[in-house]
Design a protein around this motif. Structure first.
Motif: not given
Lengths: 233, 162
Positions: A146-147, A149, A164, A172, A215, B125
């Motif tokens: 998740t961290d 990109q 992402v 995105t 997106e 998140n």
């Protein structure tokens, strides 16, 4: 009070002892882990959930061919047969929580693996990057993190977007032109990785009225529970 | 009856369950819809309520720790799981209810605390994924609880402070 502290002290002692034992038994355990992981998939395969079923293999082969065709089309130097040095490695284990898509693989510096090398599912489908290297194993950061990109391109028009990472990676910052459609190929465009490695295809383009960007979700040709990966040398 | 020493059958059963949990968790095969349960955390938090003797339980944590070590090192969540389990063992006399409900409470709290310590940003998140994992962990916890009652024994090791 003394009595209450005893378990804490002893737990810490056992913890340190465990670290010492772990240090010496690591190669054996990692070898067993890779074997066990493969063995655990066998009963699931028999029940029809396995990733080694005939249909699943055909789907994978199809996805690999799609990715190879895309890569050849995007990389003019690679006209003809693609012969790139790569190392295949078994996946030992996965990161224990759902927040980070890290994999531990059984290839390290002794196999020529270096930090920053590109990791693929099948040689042409992008999966991630080598993050840490040991002598016989490495940690791979995947698109499920998740961290993470990375810049990507979409479709024949090479539309820019930012991928992402996450349980379901998404796109995105797609400039709203109306030209990005469901089913378009998504491929790598970051300077750290070979250009044109397929990630998946666009699924459900979403855009707020009045917004400049759209997106979309990415439909991946593989799932997160991989047995084997290929590292491009 | 002298409770589970490191050489007892109960301890051996607990150790076996820890090893199995470690294998299943690291293999990632228990994922449903891309969400993986934290089987090792769930198991250790369930076994807290089946072991009264701290030495046996500390040894189980040590086994879990050994099994999680890779050549590169330890993943921080495994260290956090070990610490949370040890803390729950220390505070278990203050848990309010029946052992079954205590297990559920410990699993819910343990799952959330793991994310608070290891990845607070992720909790903010993607709370939906954490919520699914909590539900999944509770379901696994119920299965583990029933399994532990059969394999490890039915004697109530747990006593409240009251």
């Amino acid at each position: 009070m003394k009595r209450n502290l005893a378990p804490v002290v002893a737990t810490l002692f056992l913890f340190v002892a465990a670290l010492a034992v772990a240090e010496f038994s690591t190669p054996v355990r990692e070898y067993l882990a890779a074997g066990t992981r493969t063995t655990l998939h066998a009963p699931l395969a028999l029940l029809g959930f396995g990733r080694s079923s005939e249909t699943e293999q055909l789907l994978r082969e199809n996805a690999r061919l799609k990715a190879e065709v895309l890569f050849l089309a995007k990389e003019p130097r690679n006209t003809g047969t693609v012969a790139r040095p790569e190392v295949s490695a078994k996946v030992h284990s996965t990161y224990p929580t759902n927040s980070r898509g890290l994999l531990n693989i059984n290839a390290g510096s002794s196999e020529g693996i270096k930090k920053g090398m590109t990791v693929t599912v099948d040689g042409f489908t992008f999966l991630g990057v080598v993050e840490e290297v040991g002598e016989r194993s490495s940690i791979v950061r995947t698109i499920f993190d998740t961290d993470w990109q990375i810049p990507v391109k979409i479709g024949d028009g090479a539309h820019d977007a930012l991928m992402v990472g996450g349980r379901g990676p998404r796109l995105t910052l797609i400039v709203k032109t109306g030209n990005v459609l469901d089913g378009d190929d998504v491929y790598t465009a970051s300077k750290e990785f070979p250009y044109g490695l397929r990630i998946g295809e666009v699924k459900e383009v979403k855009g707020e009225p009045g917004s400049t960007f759209e997106e979309a979700d990415i439909k991946l040709p593989f799932d997160a529970t991989l047995d084997e990966v290929h590292i491009l040398l | 009856m002298r409770e589970s020493s490191i050489f007892s059958r109960r301890f051996a059963a607990g150790a076996l369950l820890v090893l199995l949990a470690g294998i299943i968790q690291s293999s990632g095969i228990a994922a449903v819809g891309g969400v993986r349960p934290n089987i090792l955390l769930v198991l250790l938090l369930t076994l807290v309520f089946f072991f009264r003797e701290w030495k046996s339980y500390a040894a189980l944590i040590a086994i879990a720790t050994i099994f999680s070590k890779t050549e590169i090192g330890f993943s921080s969540p495994y260290i956090v799981i070990a610490i949370i389990s040890a803390c729950v063992f220390l505070v278990k006399p203050h848990f309010p209810g029946h052992r079954f409900f205590n297990v559920i409470l410990a699993v819910i709290a343990g799952t959330i605390i793991t994310y608070v310590i290891t990845d607070l940003k992720f909790l903010g998140n993607d709370p939906f994924t954490v919520m699914i994992e909590v539900v999944y962990n509770v379901l696994v916890g119920i299965v583990v609880y029933l399994l532990a009652e059969r394999i490890i024994g039915n004697e109530t090791e747990f006593r409240t402070s009251r």
